[in-house]
Scaffold this motif. Structure first.
Motif, PDB file in Angstrom:
ATOM      1  N   ASN A 147       0.835  -1.207   0.000  1.00  0.00           N
ATOM      2  CA  ASN A 147       0.000   0.000   0.000  1.00  0.00           C
ATOM      3  C   ASN A 147       0.866   1.251   0.000  1.00  0.00           C
ATOM      4  OD1 ASN A 147      -2.213  -1.580  -0.025  1.00  0.00           O
ATOM      5  ND2 ASN A 147      -2.792  -1.235   2.137  1.00  0.00           N
ATOM      6  N   GLY A 148       2.004   1.144   0.672  1.00  0.00           N
ATOM      7  CA  GLY A 148       2.934   2.278   0.696  1.00  0.00           C
ATOM      8  C   GLY A 148       3.334   2.682  -0.703  1.00  0.00           C
ATOM      9  N   ALA A 149       3.611   1.687  -1.547  1.00  0.00           N
ATOM     10  CA  ALA A 149       4.019   1.978  -2.918  1.00  0.00           C
ATOM     11  C   ALA A 149       2.882   2.655  -3.677  1.00  0.00           C
ATOM     12  CB  ALA A 149       4.436   0.688  -3.622  1.00  0.00           C
ATOM     13  N   ILE A 150       1.647   2.210  -3.415  1.00  0.00           N
ATOM     14  CA  ILE A 150       0.498   2.821  -4.093  1.00  0.00           C
ATOM     15  C   ILE A 150       0.374   4.288  -3.682  1.00  0.00           C
ATOM     16  CG2 ILE A 150      -2.007   2.772  -4.364  1.00  0.00           C
ATOM     17  CD1 ILE A 150      -1.891  -0.236  -3.889  1.00  0.00           C
ATOM     18  N   ILE A 151       0.494   4.536  -2.372  1.00  0.00           N
ATOM     19  CA  ILE A 151       0.394   5.921  -1.890  1.00  0.00           C
ATOM     20  C   ILE A 151       1.506   6.758  -2.502  1.00  0.00           C
ATOM     21  CG2 ILE A 151       0.603   7.383   0.154  1.00  0.00           C
ATOM     22  CD1 ILE A 151      -0.803   5.109   1.697  1.00  0.00           C
ATOM     23  N   LEU A 152       2.714   6.182  -2.533  1.00  0.00           N
ATOM     24  CA  LEU A 152       3.837   6.901  -3.140  1.00  0.00           C
ATOM     25  C   LEU A 152       3.508   7.276  -4.581  1.00  0.00           C
ATOM     26  CD1 LEU A 152       6.912   7.748  -2.913  1.00  0.00           C
ATOM     27  CD2 LEU A 152       7.359   5.599  -4.119  1.00  0.00           C
ATOM     28  N   GLY A 153       2.963   6.303  -5.321  1.00  0.00           N
ATOM     29  CA  GLY A 153       2.616   6.566  -6.723  1.00  0.00           C
ATOM     30  C   GLY A 153       1.579   7.670  -6.854  1.00  0.00           C
ATOM     31  N   MET A 154       0.595   7.651  -5.958  1.00  0.00           N
ATOM     32  CA  MET A 154      -0.443   8.698  -5.992  1.00  0.00           C
ATOM     33  C   MET A 154       0.165  10.068  -5.678  1.00  0.00           C
ATOM     34  SD  MET A 154      -3.521   6.891  -3.892  1.00  0.00           S
ATOM     35  CE  MET A 154      -4.556   5.599  -4.566  1.00  0.00           C
ATOM     36  N   VAL A 155       0.969  10.116  -4.603  1.00  0.00           N
ATOM     37  CA  VAL A 155       1.564  11.390  -4.190  1.00  0.00           C
ATOM     38  C   VAL A 155       2.425  11.921  -5.332  1.00  0.00           C
ATOM     39  CG1 VAL A 155       3.224  12.478  -2.641  1.00  0.00           C
ATOM     40  CG2 VAL A 155       1.502  10.901  -1.739  1.00  0.00           C
ATOM     41  N   TYR A 156       3.260  11.042  -5.884  1.00  0.00           N
ATOM     42  CA  TYR A 156       4.164  11.480  -6.936  1.00  0.00           C
ATOM     43  C   TYR A 156       3.392  12.011  -8.145  1.00  0.00           C
ATOM     44  CZ  TYR A 156       7.292  11.311 -10.870  1.00  0.00           C
ATOM     45  OH  TYR A 156       7.987  11.640 -11.988  1.00  0.00           O
ATOM     46  N   ASN A 157       2.383  11.264  -8.562  1.00  0.00           N
ATOM     47  CA  ASN A 157       1.674  11.646  -9.773  1.00  0.00           C
ATOM     48  C   ASN A 157       0.775  12.867  -9.611  1.00  0.00           C
ATOM     49  OD1 ASN A 157       2.358   9.917 -12.027  1.00  0.00           O
ATOM     50  ND2 ASN A 157       1.653   8.246 -10.708  1.00  0.00           N
ATOM     51  N   PHE A 158       0.215  13.024  -8.419  1.00  0.00           N
ATOM     52  CA  PHE A 158      -0.800  14.083  -8.266  1.00  0.00           C
ATOM     53  C   PHE A 158      -0.300  15.319  -7.526  1.00  0.00           C
ATOM     54  CE2 PHE A 158      -3.519  10.096  -8.352  1.00  0.00           C
ATOM     55  CZ  PHE A 158      -3.705  10.171  -9.725  1.00  0.00           C
ATOM     56  N   LEU A 159       0.952  15.265  -7.034  1.00  0.00           N
ATOM     57  CA  LEU A 159       1.476  16.398  -6.258  1.00  0.00           C
ATOM     58  C   LEU A 159       1.369  17.749  -6.986  1.00  0.00           C
ATOM     59  CD1 LEU A 159       2.770  17.178  -3.574  1.00  0.00           C
ATOM     60  CD2 LEU A 159       5.002  16.763  -4.585  1.00  0.00           C
ATOM     61  N   PRO A 160       1.710  17.809  -8.291  1.00  0.00           N
ATOM     62  CA  PRO A 160       1.626  19.119  -8.964  1.00  0.00           C
ATOM     63  C   PRO A 160       0.219  19.719  -8.905  1.00  0.00           C
ATOM     64  CG  PRO A 160       2.790  17.545 -10.340  1.00  0.00           C
ATOM     65  CD  PRO A 160       2.244  16.774  -9.175  1.00  0.00           C
ATOM     66  N   TYR A 161      -0.802  18.856  -8.900  1.00  0.00           N
ATOM     67  CA  TYR A 161      -2.177  19.362  -8.870  1.00  0.00           C
ATOM     68  C   TYR A 161      -2.519  19.983  -7.520  1.00  0.00           C
ATOM     69  CZ  TYR A 161      -2.489  16.524 -13.040  1.00  0.00           C
ATOM     70  OH  TYR A 161      -2.258  15.995 -14.277  1.00  0.00           O
ATOM     71  N   MET A 162      -1.727  19.659  -6.510  1.00  0.00           N
ATOM     72  CA  MET A 162      -1.912  20.289  -5.205  1.00  0.00           C
ATOM     73  C   MET A 162      -1.095  21.575  -5.130  1.00  0.00           C
ATOM     74  SD  MET A 162      -3.472  19.916  -2.288  1.00  0.00           S
ATOM     75  CE  MET A 162      -3.769  18.290  -1.606  1.00  0.00           C
ATOM     76  N   ILE A 163       0.118  21.522  -5.675  1.00  0.00           N
ATOM     77  CA  ILE A 163       1.011  22.682  -5.564  1.00  0.00           C
ATOM     78  C   ILE A 163       0.447  23.881  -6.328  1.00  0.00           C
ATOM     79  CG2 ILE A 163       3.297  23.594  -6.143  1.00  0.00           C
ATOM     80  CD1 ILE A 163       4.357  20.720  -5.823  1.00  0.00           C
TER      81      ILE A 163
END
Lengths: 286, 377
Positions: A147-163
Motif C-alpha cells: 500500500n505504501g508503494a500505491i500511496i507513493l505513486g499517488m503522491v508522486y503523480n498528483f502532487l503538482p495538482y496540489m502545488i
C-alpha cells in the motif's frame, strides 16, 4: 448591444455545450441506465444493493486516497509558499519544474517507479551494493506491491495538482495584508494561522479535489505499484468492464462507478462548506 | 525632549544601489499631525516603513519615546499603519477585522465587543459589524482600516496615501474626518501624500521631500509663504519663479525692474530666486504696470481666470477674477509682501516658468528629466 453580446456568447459556447452533452451528459445517462438495469435491460436495484459486498474496497480506496491527499497537502503547502516568496523569475522556473514531470506520460512515470522500487530495482541494488562493500549481506527492502508503494505513486503523480492551485492563491494574497497583520501584533505563526491559511483555503480545496478525485478512482497505480495485492475500486470497475479476471458485467460496473461518483460529490459538498467565501474568490470546484 | 515621540537620526536607505533616503534626520512631536509630502519616489513611503518597522535603515537610528528601536519588529512597536489599499482581511467580517489586533493580544471577549463598537461609532460604521469586506464601498473599507488600526490604541498612526483610491468628494470628507479623529484621540498622525492640497489642509507640520532629502519642514502657512527653494515653491501651489538680484535689504530687481520687498539679510547684489504667487499679482492697465506683457492664454477655472502673460519671453501665471483676452497687452502690479526671495539652489531655473504649462502635474515634474537629457546632448 447587450443582447448582441448575449447571442455572441451563446454562439461561442455552443461547441463546448455540444461537447459536454456528448461526452459528459450522455455517458452519465448511460452509467445511470446500466446501473439500474439487468443484462436484459429491465429495471433492477440489485446492482446497487450488490455493492455492499465491495464496501471494504471502497474503504481501502478512500483510505489510500485520503492518505495520499494529506501527504500531498503537507508537501505542497510549504513548497507553494516558498515558491510564492521567490523573485518573479525564479517563481517561473520553479513552477516549470513542478510541471515538468507532467510532460511525460503518466504510465511511463509509473513504470519508472516500478523499476526503482522492485526487489531487484534501483534502490535495493544500490543499498545491497553499498552494504556488500562493508561485508554485510542484505536481503533488500520489499517496497513494491505494498500500500505504501500505491500511496507513493499517488503522491508522486498528483502532487503538482496540489502545488499549483495553492501557489496561485498564495501569490494573489496582497503582501500589505500580511504586513497589516504583523502591524497589528501578529507573530509569524499567527500570521500563518489567522491570515495566510484562511485566505488560501480556496486553493487548498481545489488542490484536495484535484488530488483526491483521481486518486480514489485510480486503477493504474494500484495495478502497477500494488501488483494486484490491493484492489482499489478503480480496479474492480475496470474488471467488470474489461473482464480481465472475470465476467464482463456493465451493470455492476456502472453501479460501482455511480456510487463512487456520489461519494465524491458528497465529500466535495462537505469541503465546499468549509470554503465560506462566495464566488468572488473563484476557485469553487462544484 | 519629552515632547518628541519619534526621532529619526541620519537615516540612509538604498535599494539595488539606488539611494532612497540620504542621511535624513527628522523629529516628530507627540500628538501632532505631520505630513510627509513629495513626488513619487522621494522617499516618503520609505520613511514611513522605517517608522513602522517594516524596513531597517542601512544606517542611522530610529528613536521612539526616548528609546532606540532600530531592531524592534513591527508587531512590537506602538505604531500602526493604514495602508494604501486598506489591506483588510477579506476572509473576516467587519467586526472581526477590527477585533483582529485585540484577539492577538488575547483581550477578553467583553472588552473586544466594547472596543469594536466604540471604534465603529468613531468611524461612523455602526451596524456594519457582520458585513463582508467585499460588500463595502472604498470609503467604508477605509473606515474599517482606520478602526482596525486605532482599536489597539497606537501612540502613532501612520497613513500611507490613505485617500488615494477615493474620489474627490469623498476624499474631502475623509480629510475632515481624519483630522477630527486625530484631534479627538490626541495621538500622533504621520501622513504620507503627494497631494499638496491635502497636506496644506490637514497638517500641523509639513515635511517636503525630494530625492530622499528633506527640503523644508514647517507649518502649512510657512511653507506656502516662505518656501526655501524653487522645488518647494513649485511643489506647493503655483509659483512664478524668476531670476533676480538682491540690490540691498528690502530692494530687489527682476524682469528688468526694481521692486520693494520685505526680505533682507542677503549679500549686496546676490543672485536670488524670486517667487511671486499667481494670486498675489494684480492686473492693471498697461501703462500703470510695474511689469508689462501680452496675454498668451486664458483658462476659466471657476473661482478665477488663469492667465498666462508673456513678459520679456518669460511666461507668468496670473490668477484674476477679471477676465482678460488673448493678445491683450496688460500691466502687472506686485505688492512688496507678495514677493518672496529665496537663495539660489540646485533647483534654480528648473521650475516656475509657465511656457510649457500643462495641467498635468506629472509633466511639470518631468522638467527634471528633460533637463538631464539636454545636459547629455
Amino acid at each position: 448591444m447587450n443582447k448582441l453580446n448575449a447571442r455572441m456568447r451563446r454562439v461561442m459556447t455552443a461547441p463546448f455545450a455540444v461537447w459536454m452533452a456528448i461526452f459528459v451528459v450522455v455517458p452519465i445517462a448511460l452509467v445511470l441506465y446500466y446501473a439500474f438495469t439487468d443484462a436484459n435491460g429491465s429495471f433492477t436495484a440489485s446492482n446497487i444493493t450488490s455493492i455492499w459486498e465491495y464496501r471494504g474496497t471502497y474503504l481501502i480506496s478512500i483510505e489510500l486516497a485520503l492518505t495520499a491527499t494529506v501527504i500531498c497537502l503537507l508537501l505542497a503547502y510549504p513548497l507553494a509558499y516558498s515558491i510564492s516568496k521567490m523573485k518573479a523569475r525564479r517563481q517561473q522556473t520553479m513552477v516549470l519544474l513542478v510541471m515538468l514531470p507532467m510532460w511525460m506520460n503518466f504510465l511511463i512515470r509509473t513504470y519508472a517507479w516500478m523499476t526503482i522500487l522492485e526487489d531487484t530495482g534501483l534502490i535495493n541494488t544500490l543499498v545491497k551494493f553499498l552494504l556488500s562493500l562493508v561485508g554485510y549481506e542484505f536481503e533488500g527492502f520489499s517496497m513494491i506491491n505494498t500500500n505504501g508503494a500505491i500511496i507513493l505513486g499517488m503522491v508522486y503523480n498528483f502532487l503538482p495538482y496540489m502545488i499549483l492551485p495553492i501557489y496561485t492563491v498564495l501569490t494573489k494574497i496582497d503582501k500589505n495584508v500580511i504586513e497589516a497583520a504583523r502591524d497589528l501584533g501578529a507573530n509569524g505563526f499567527q500570521i500563518f494561522t489567522k491570515v495566510l491559511l484562511p485566505q488560501s483555503i480556496p486553493g487548498i480545496i481545489s488542490g484536495i479535489t484535484m488530488v483526491f478525485v483521481p486518486a480514489v478512482s485510480t486503477f493504474v497505480i494500484s495495478k502497477l505499484l500494488g501488483g494486484g495485492m490491493t484492489y482499489l475500486i478503480g480496479d474492480i470497475i475496470e474488471n467488470y468492464f474489461l473482464g480481465n479476471t472475470g465476467e464482463v458485467n456493465y451493470n455492476v460496473g456502472a453501479a460501482l462507478s455511480l456510487v463512487l461518483m456520489v461519494l465524491i460529490l458528497i465529500s466535495m459538498g462537505i469541503m465546499n462548506h468549509f470554503d465560506e467565501d462566495d464566488e468572488t474568490n473563484g476557485g469553487r470546484v462544484i | 525632549m519629552a515632547n518628541n515621540i519619534i526621532d529619526l537620526k541620519n537615516i540612509s536607505v538604498s535599494f539595488d544601489g539606488e539611494q532612497i533616503l540620504k542621511n535624513m534626520s527628522l523629529t516628530i512631536e507627540d500628538k501632532e499631525f505631520l505630513t510627509l509630502l513629495g513626488p513619487s519616489g522621494c522617499g516618503k513611503t520609505t520613511t514611513l516603513r522605517i517608522i513602522a518597522g517594516f524596513l531597517q535603515p542601512d544606517s542611522g537610528d530610529v528613536i521612539f519615546d526616548g528609546k532606540l528601536i532600530n531592531g524592534v519588529p513591527a508587531h512590537k512597536r506602538q505604531v500602526n499603519t493604514i495602508f494604501q489599499r486598506y489591506a483588510l482581511f477579506t476572509h473576516l467580517n467587519v467586526f472581526e477585522n477590527i477585533a483582529f489586533g485585540l484577539r492577538i493580544r488575547k483581550t477578553p471577549e467583553k472588552e473586544i465587543k466594547k472596543a469594536v463598537s466604540e471604534m465603529l461609532e468613531l468611524v461612523n460604521l455602526k451596524g456594519f459589524e457582520t458585513r463582508d469586506i467585499d460588500s463595502l464601498s472604498g470609503g467604508q473599507q477605509q473606515r474599517v482600516a482606520i478602526a482596525r488600526a486605532l482599536v489597539v490604541k497606537p501612540r502613532v498612526l501612520l497613513l500611507d496615501e490613505p485617500l488615494g483610491a477615493l474620489d474627490l468628494k469623498l476624499r474631502k470628507d475623509m480629510q475632515n474626518e481624519l483630522k477630527n479623529i486625530q484631534q479627538r484621540l490626541g495621538i500622533t498622525f504621520i501622513y504620507v501624500t503627494h497631494d499638496q492640497e491635502e497636506a496644506l489642509s490637514m497638517s500641523d507640520k509639513i515635511v517636503i521631500m525630494n530625492n530622499g532629502v528633506i527640503q523644508q519642514i514647517g507649518t502649512p502657512i510657512d511653507i506656502y509663504n516662505e518656501p526655501v527653494n524653487a522645488f518647494v515653491a513649485d511643489f506647493i501651489g503655483e509659483s512664478n519663479i524668476v531670476d533676480g538680484i538682491m540690490k540691498e535689504d528690502f530692494v530687489c530687481e527682476f524682469s528688468g525692474n526694481t521692486f520693494r520687498c520685505l526680505d533682507k539679510g542677503f549679500a549686496k547684489n546676490e543672485a536670488v530666486d524670486v517667487v511671486v504667487r499667481p494670486e498675489d499679482v494684480d492686473v492693471v492697465p498697461y501703462e500703470e504696470g510695474m511689469l508689462r506683457g501680452k496675454v498668451t492664454s486664458v483658462t476659466f477655472k471657476g473661482v478665477h481666470f488663469e492667465i498666462i502673460v508673456d513678459i520679456g519671453g518669460f511666461k507668468w501665471m496670473i490668477q484674476s477674477t477679471d477676465e482678460q483676452f488673448v493678445g491683450d497687452n496688460i500691466g502687472l502690479f506686485i505688492e512688496p509682501d507678495a514677493i518672496h526671495i529665496m537663495k539660489k539652489s540646485e533647483y534654480s531655473g528648473l521650475y516656475g516658468d509657465f511656457s510649457s504649462y500643462s495641467e498635468e502635474f506629472d509633466e511639470l515634474s518631468d522638467v527634471n528629466a528633460e533637463v538631464e537629457e539636454e545636459a547629455d546632448e
